[in-house]
Design an enzyme around this catalytic site. Structure first.
Site, PDB file in Angstrom:
ATOM      1  N   LEU A  35       4.134 -17.441   2.305  1.00  0.00           N
ATOM      2  CA  LEU A  35       3.858 -17.489   0.873  1.00  0.00           C
ATOM      3  C   LEU A  35       4.565 -16.373   0.113  1.00  0.00           C
ATOM      4  O   LEU A  35       4.916 -16.527  -1.053  1.00  0.00           O
ATOM      5  CB  LEU A  35       2.348 -17.392   0.621  1.00  0.00           C
ATOM      6  CG  LEU A  35       1.503 -18.611   0.991  1.00  0.00           C
ATOM      7  CD1 LEU A  35       0.031 -18.315   0.767  1.00  0.00           C
ATOM      8  CD2 LEU A  35       1.919 -19.837   0.194  1.00  0.00           C
ATOM      9  N   GLY A  36       4.761 -15.248   0.780  1.00  0.00           N
ATOM     10  CA  GLY A  36       5.418 -14.122   0.116  1.00  0.00           C
ATOM     11  C   GLY A  36       5.547 -12.948   1.061  1.00  0.00           C
ATOM     12  O   GLY A  36       4.860 -12.862   2.081  1.00  0.00           O
ATOM     13  N   GLY A  38       6.906  -8.497   1.088  1.00  0.00           N
ATOM     14  CA  GLY A  38       7.347  -7.330   0.329  1.00  0.00           C
ATOM     15  C   GLY A  38       7.253  -6.094   1.188  1.00  0.00           C
ATOM     16  O   GLY A  38       7.163  -6.179   2.422  1.00  0.00           O
ATOM     17  N   GLY A  41       4.265  -5.947   3.633  1.00  0.00           N
ATOM     18  CA  GLY A  41       4.204  -6.833   4.787  1.00  0.00           C
ATOM     19  C   GLY A  41       4.501  -8.262   4.365  1.00  0.00           C
ATOM     20  O   GLY A  41       5.464  -8.510   3.634  1.00  0.00           O
ATOM     21  N   VAL A  43       2.586 -12.487   3.535  1.00  0.00           N
ATOM     22  CA  VAL A  43       1.415 -13.339   3.358  1.00  0.00           C
ATOM     23  C   VAL A  43       1.774 -14.738   3.847  1.00  0.00           C
ATOM     24  O   VAL A  43       2.786 -15.309   3.439  1.00  0.00           O
ATOM     25  CB  VAL A  43       0.971 -13.397   1.878  1.00  0.00           C
ATOM     26  CG1 VAL A  43      -0.227 -14.330   1.718  1.00  0.00           C
ATOM     27  CG2 VAL A  43       0.615 -12.003   1.367  1.00  0.00           C
ATOM     28  N   LYS A  58      -2.934 -12.050   5.057  1.00  0.00           N
ATOM     29  CA  LYS A  58      -2.073 -10.953   4.629  1.00  0.00           C
ATOM     30  C   LYS A  58      -1.852 -10.014   5.814  1.00  0.00           C
ATOM     31  O   LYS A  58      -2.801  -9.426   6.338  1.00  0.00           O
ATOM     32  CB  LYS A  58      -2.712 -10.208   3.450  1.00  0.00           C
ATOM     33  CG  LYS A  58      -1.756  -9.280   2.722  1.00  0.00           C
ATOM     34  CD  LYS A  58      -2.309  -8.834   1.388  1.00  0.00           C
ATOM     35  CE  LYS A  58      -1.283  -7.997   0.623  1.00  0.00           C
ATOM     36  NZ  LYS A  58      -1.779  -7.570  -0.695  1.00  0.00           N
ATOM     37  N   ASP A 150      -0.868  -1.986 -10.561  1.00  0.00           N
ATOM     38  CA  ASP A 150       0.349  -2.700 -10.141  1.00  0.00           C
ATOM     39  C   ASP A 150       0.378  -4.113 -10.716  1.00  0.00           C
ATOM     40  O   ASP A 150       0.727  -5.069 -10.027  1.00  0.00           O
ATOM     41  CB  ASP A 150       0.419  -2.737  -8.612  1.00  0.00           C
ATOM     42  CG  ASP A 150       1.823  -3.070  -8.089  1.00  0.00           C
ATOM     43  OD1 ASP A 150       2.799  -2.893  -8.866  1.00  0.00           O
ATOM     44  OD2 ASP A 150       1.953  -3.504  -6.940  1.00  0.00           O
TER      45      ASP A 150
END
Length: 379
Positions: A35-36, A38, A41, A43, A58, A150
């Protein structure tokens, strides 16, 4: 509120550290897709094998993540993110030989960044819908004594394709109000102007590898809710235009400098008017003053497509002085009106047409009444 919230979170982290299991991911979950990812780490979308429940896992690399920071984010998300527009952990957390992992609600439609059209933005109604939800989510977080720190499009996840339900996530930088942290400057419009003093020392530290670190004096700031207000202001601009108002919030940046000069002139005018120069009997507010001052102090070129209504909101959220910055809750007061100039013009045109129609009806009614009176022989 702040001290109890921080203490309670620490206690939850201590207790969960005593009971964190070690699991093999493939035995308990069917991993579907990425899913993503960065610096934190990655997801993964996964389905729980026994429950059949879809969720986001996550993953935090153990090599670069402390157990304390992992447990802080997990427990904050699990216990405090009870607002419908905050991403909540699901009560599943564990470790593998290489990762710390926890499960959270999955945003199946990606993040807000993926729907922003470059140099166009997002539909105005959608922008107001998103900001209404985020206003409530961030206000809720602040009421519990925490600051997100953030907020950006990549950390806002979509529960449907039309942004009718969004969730703010990624609480890795969240801290309790009043906490003292080292000021870190980074080149981004979301970085608040109050950390600009940390820019030069940080660049010196990056470029001069021979510099003794103990000789570089750190700059410390107190975590305040105004950090999130600033980010929400930049986000409003980003969603409406598909651009950023400036590259960085420092005086070196031409876009920010233009905004700051406009802001100072606007504030000076407002101060004079509040001192008694305003027309007697009329209510004074930032919106009225800005409209009055529009010709003498036009908005910076990067804001030209925005209405006076949303400029008044941005003036509150993007106040250079953190202690005078508006709260996220103030966004609710600006919903429903036009946020783009073209919408403002169209609404004004419709209002003028409606007034013309109303005038015709009133005049026609007056003529009809006069004829009736004459028919009855009245003068």
């Amino acid at each position: 509120m702040t001290a109890p919230a921080a203490q309670e979170l620490d206690e939850r982290c201590f207790l969960s550290a005593q009971s964190m299991p070690s699991l093999k991911v493939s035995e308990h979950f069917q991993v579907v897709k990425l899913l993503g990812e960065g610096s934190y780490g990655k997801v993964m979308l996964a389905v729980h094998r026994k429950r059949g429940t879809p969720m986001a896992l996550k993953f935090f690399p153990r090599q670069s993540t402390t157990l304390a920071s992992f447990l802080r984010e997990y427990n904050l998300s699990l216990s405090y993110c009870t607002h419908p527009s905050l991403t909540r952990a699901l009560g599943i957390f564990f470790s593998t030989p290489t990762y710390y992992v926890f499960a959270q609600q999955a945003g199946l439609y990606g993040d807000l960044y993926s729907v922003i059209v470059s140099e166009v933005g997002v539909d105005e109604e959608c922008v107001q819908r998103v900001m209404s939800q985020l206003s409530g989510a961030v206000t809720h977080l602040h009421s519990l004594g925490f600051v997100h720190r953030d907020i950006k499009p990549e950390n806002i996840f979509l529960c449907d394709s039309s942004c009718r339900w969004v969730k703010l996530g990624d609480f890795g930088l969240a801290r309790s109000v009043g906490t003292t942290v080292r000021a870190v400057w980074y080149e981004s419009p979301f970085c608040t102007p109050e950390v600009e003093p940390a820019k030069e020392p940080q660049k010196e530290r990056e470029w001069d590898e021979t510099e003794e670190e103990e000789e570089m004096e750190d700059i410390w700031i107190t975590v305040e809710t105004s950090i999130d207000s600033w980010a929400l202001g930049v986000l409003v601009y980003c969603l409406l235009t598909g651009c950023f108002p400036w590259q960085e919030s420092t005086h070196d940046d031409r876009g920010y400098r233009k905004f700051k000069e406009w802001f100072d002139r606007e504030a000076e005018k407002e101060e004079k008017l509040r001192d008694g120069e305003w027309r007697s009997g009329e209510e004074i507010d930032s919106y009225t003053i800005m409209k009055e001052n529009r010709r003498d102090n036009p908005v910076p070129s990067q804001f030209e497509g925005l209405s006076m209504l949303v400029m008044t909101l941005l003036k509150e959220l993007l106040h250079p002085e953190p202690k005078q910055r508006g709260s996220p809750e103030e966004i609710l007061s600006y919903l429903g009106g036009p946020w783009l100039t073209e919408t403002e013009v169209e609404e004004q045109r419709k209002a003028e047409e409606a007034e013309k129609e109303a005038r015709k009806i009133r005049e026609a009614g007056g003529v009809e009444e006069k004829l009736l009176r004459e028919g009855r022989g009245e003068r």
